[in-house]
Design an enzyme around this catalytic site. Structure first.
Site, PDB file in Angstrom:
ATOM      1  N   LYS A 109     -14.142   4.068  14.241  1.00  0.00           N
ATOM      2  CA  LYS A 109     -13.550   2.895  13.575  1.00  0.00           C
ATOM      3  C   LYS A 109     -14.628   1.860  13.339  1.00  0.00           C
ATOM      4  O   LYS A 109     -15.614   1.805  14.064  1.00  0.00           O
ATOM      5  CB  LYS A 109     -12.458   2.277  14.462  1.00  0.00           C
ATOM      6  CG  LYS A 109     -11.451   1.474  13.684  1.00  0.00           C
ATOM      7  CD  LYS A 109     -10.419   2.394  13.072  1.00  0.00           C
ATOM      8  CE  LYS A 109      -9.310   1.684  12.377  1.00  0.00           C
ATOM      9  NZ  LYS A 109      -8.185   2.602  12.142  1.00  0.00           N
ATOM     10  N   GLY A 221       5.249  -6.178   7.981  1.00  0.00           N
ATOM     11  CA  GLY A 221       3.952  -5.956   7.331  1.00  0.00           C
ATOM     12  C   GLY A 221       4.166  -5.409   5.946  1.00  0.00           C
ATOM     13  O   GLY A 221       5.017  -4.530   5.742  1.00  0.00           O
ATOM     14  N   TYR A 222       3.409  -5.928   4.975  1.00  0.00           N
ATOM     15  CA  TYR A 222       3.631  -5.489   3.593  1.00  0.00           C
ATOM     16  C   TYR A 222       2.304  -5.152   2.930  1.00  0.00           C
ATOM     17  O   TYR A 222       2.063  -5.461   1.763  1.00  0.00           O
ATOM     18  CB  TYR A 222       4.397  -6.586   2.830  1.00  0.00           C
ATOM     19  CG  TYR A 222       5.437  -6.029   1.874  1.00  0.00           C
ATOM     20  CD1 TYR A 222       6.506  -5.276   2.339  1.00  0.00           C
ATOM     21  CD2 TYR A 222       5.336  -6.255   0.503  1.00  0.00           C
ATOM     22  CE1 TYR A 222       7.452  -4.752   1.470  1.00  0.00           C
ATOM     23  CE2 TYR A 222       6.296  -5.741  -0.378  1.00  0.00           C
ATOM     24  CZ  TYR A 222       7.341  -4.992   0.120  1.00  0.00           C
ATOM     25  OH  TYR A 222       8.281  -4.476  -0.744  1.00  0.00           O
ATOM     26  N   GLY A 223       1.417  -4.505   3.684  1.00  0.00           N
ATOM     27  CA  GLY A 223       0.120  -4.090   3.136  1.00  0.00           C
ATOM     28  C   GLY A 223       0.159  -2.634   2.728  1.00  0.00           C
ATOM     29  O   GLY A 223       1.197  -2.133   2.263  1.00  0.00           O
ATOM     30  N   ASN A 224      -0.974  -1.936   2.901  1.00  0.00           N
ATOM     31  CA  ASN A 224      -1.103  -0.511   2.516  1.00  0.00           C
ATOM     32  C   ASN A 224       0.042   0.339   3.062  1.00  0.00           C
ATOM     33  O   ASN A 224       0.545   1.221   2.382  1.00  0.00           O
ATOM     34  CB  ASN A 224      -2.384   0.093   3.106  1.00  0.00           C
ATOM     35  CG  ASN A 224      -3.638  -0.430   2.421  1.00  0.00           C
ATOM     36  OD1 ASN A 224      -3.580  -0.941   1.301  1.00  0.00           O
ATOM     37  ND2 ASN A 224      -4.774  -0.324   3.093  1.00  0.00           N
ATOM     38  N   ALA A 225       0.424   0.088   4.298  1.00  0.00           N
ATOM     39  CA  ALA A 225       1.434   0.935   4.936  1.00  0.00           C
ATOM     40  C   ALA A 225       2.860   0.424   4.654  1.00  0.00           C
ATOM     41  O   ALA A 225       3.716   1.170   4.173  1.00  0.00           O
ATOM     42  CB  ALA A 225       1.179   0.996   6.435  1.00  0.00           C
ATOM     43  N   GLY A 226       3.115  -0.836   4.936  1.00  0.00           N
ATOM     44  CA  GLY A 226       4.479  -1.364   4.876  1.00  0.00           C
ATOM     45  C   GLY A 226       5.090  -1.358   3.475  1.00  0.00           C
ATOM     46  O   GLY A 226       6.255  -0.978   3.302  1.00  0.00           O
TER      47      GLY A 226
END
Ligand code: GLU
Length: 419
Positions: A109, A221-226
């Site tokens: 990472k 969460g409302y990014g890449n995943a959400g």
């Protein structure tokens, strides 16, 4: 975080989770100790020319946690509160993630302490290139391969792959995944993290006998995943997404929120908050809603011993890394919340990253249905391996996922004669 909130060190959490698994697996002491720590880490200092003519110095990291099963792999975060221990924990979780879906990669990472929301595109590009100039010497197709994570995206990956290619003197597309499609990216990578989680949700719902059509769902969460979980959950199963949130707060509508409308509202205004017809709620309230499905898709340590008893969801699909602390895990398990743990639920991203590396290697690209089908198989197999281990050992799903993953890594550590 306010100063009176108790700081939870994610790396300590990751080590504590491993310790529990090591005990159940009766891992020998040397292997256990090896797996408790990163094999290598690089700390870098990055001078970046800012738009106002000043030079700002940034701090960055790359942790190569364990490469017994293959080159290390894992995302890169740009975040103001990044710490080396967060990166270590995330690198450990990548190790278990690649092992649980059985792809031939280790875990790594990266992180840079910065606030990309307050930087121009030019500043972000110069920071990305500076990062690669420093970590370029330890990454590579056969060594370690970065990818997008919190606040990084395909454009950033494109600048990085370009910088790396100049360092090496040849195009080296496979070194970084999550690239734009016309620069060696894979079809299906964009929504892969959420899609993999949805495949796990589908399997869990069959076991628990929960109907997904119209199942009430809250997404933190409302990014890449959400955001992809919102659109895919509706498209694949007809979930009724009643609440979503981002770093500014949450919104609720009992009748369900339309993905297209909420997404374009966020594009225009910068947040989901204020979406017409919704009630404003906090991120904390969202987690405690009376819903069937909860999808934590933001940051670590949001479900702790302070709120775990208030979680009412039947299933928690952890698209975020590290959202639940070990104390909270026990409470959720006792209360019958079916947790699909992070490094299983969100393994779809790295699985399609692996597919991307394979396609880059033989320069031949798959169509989208092929990616989806292969992802489905990987996720479904991993889900059932974990569910089976949980049943056999009578433990919660996270510990079961650890049992499966750690065992696979430990076996190779021994085969290679490391311990
Ligand atoms: N950052 C993603 C994760 O945490 C993807 C990593 C990758 O594709 O290498 O799983």
């Amino acid at each position: 975080m306010s100063s009176d909130e108790k700081y939870i060190n994610p790396f300590k959490v990751a080590q504590q989770q491993l310790d529990e698994a090591a005990e159940l697996l009766q891992l020998d002491q040397a292997t256990h100790e090896l797996l408790r720590n990163p094999l290598r880490e690089l700390h870098v200092t990055l001078p970046v020319k800012m738009d106002d003519g000043s030079t700002k110095i940034f701090q960055g990291f790359r942790v190569q946690y364990n490469d017994a099963r293959g080159p290390t792999k894992g995302g890169l975060r740009f975040h103001p509160s990044e710490t080396i221990d967060t990166v270590r924990a995330l690198a450990a979780w990548m190790t278990w993630k690649c092992a649980v879906v059985d792809i031939p990669l280790g875990g790594g990472k990266g992180g840079v302490i910065c606030n990309p929301k307050a930087m121009s595109q030019g500043e972000i590009e110069r920071l990305s290139r500076a990062y690669i100039r420093q970590v370029g010497r330890i990454i590579g197709l056969e060594k370690d391969s970065p990818a997008p994570d919190v606040y990084t995206n395909p454009q950033i990956m494109a600048w990085m792959v370009d910088e790396f290619s100049f360092l090496k003197g040849s195009n080296e597309f496979g070194v970084i995944t999550g690239k734009p499609l016309n620069l060696g990216g894979s079809l299906g990578r964009g929504d892969a993290t959420a899609r993999g989680g949805m495949f796990c949700l589908r399997e869990a719902s069959k076991i628990l006998n929960i109907k997904l059509k119209d199942a009430t769902t809250a997404i933190q969460g409302y990014g890449n995943a959400g955001s992809f979980a919102h659109t895919l959950g509706v498209e694949l199963f007809g979930l009724r997404v009643v609440a979503v949130s981002d770093s500014k707060g949450g919104i609720y509508n009992a009748d369900g929120l339309s993905f297209d409308e909420v997404f374009s509202f966020k594009q225009e205004t910068g947040s989901v908050v204020g979406f017409p017809g919704s009630k404003r709620i906090s991120n904390e309230e969202l987690l405690e809603l009376e819903v069937d499905v909860l999808v934590p898709s933001a940051l670590e340590n949001v479900i702790t011993d302070a709120n775990a008893a208030n979680i009412k969801a039947k299933i928690s699909v952890e698209l975020a890394n590290g959202p639940t602390t070990p104390e909270a895990d026990k409470i959720l398990y006792e209360n019958g919340v079916y947790v699909i743990p992070d490094f299983l639920a969100n393994a779809g991203g790295v699985t399609v990253s692996y597919f991307e590396m394979v396609q880059n290697a033989y320069n031949y690209y798959w169509d989208e249905p092929t990616v989806h089908e292969r992802l489905d198989k990987k996720m479904t197999d991993a889900f059932h391996a974990v569910h089976k281990a949980a049943q056999e050992h009578k433990v919660h799903n996270r510990l079961a996922a650890y049992l499966v993953a750690v065992n696979r890594v430990a076996e190779v550590v021994k085969l290679r004669g490391w311990t």
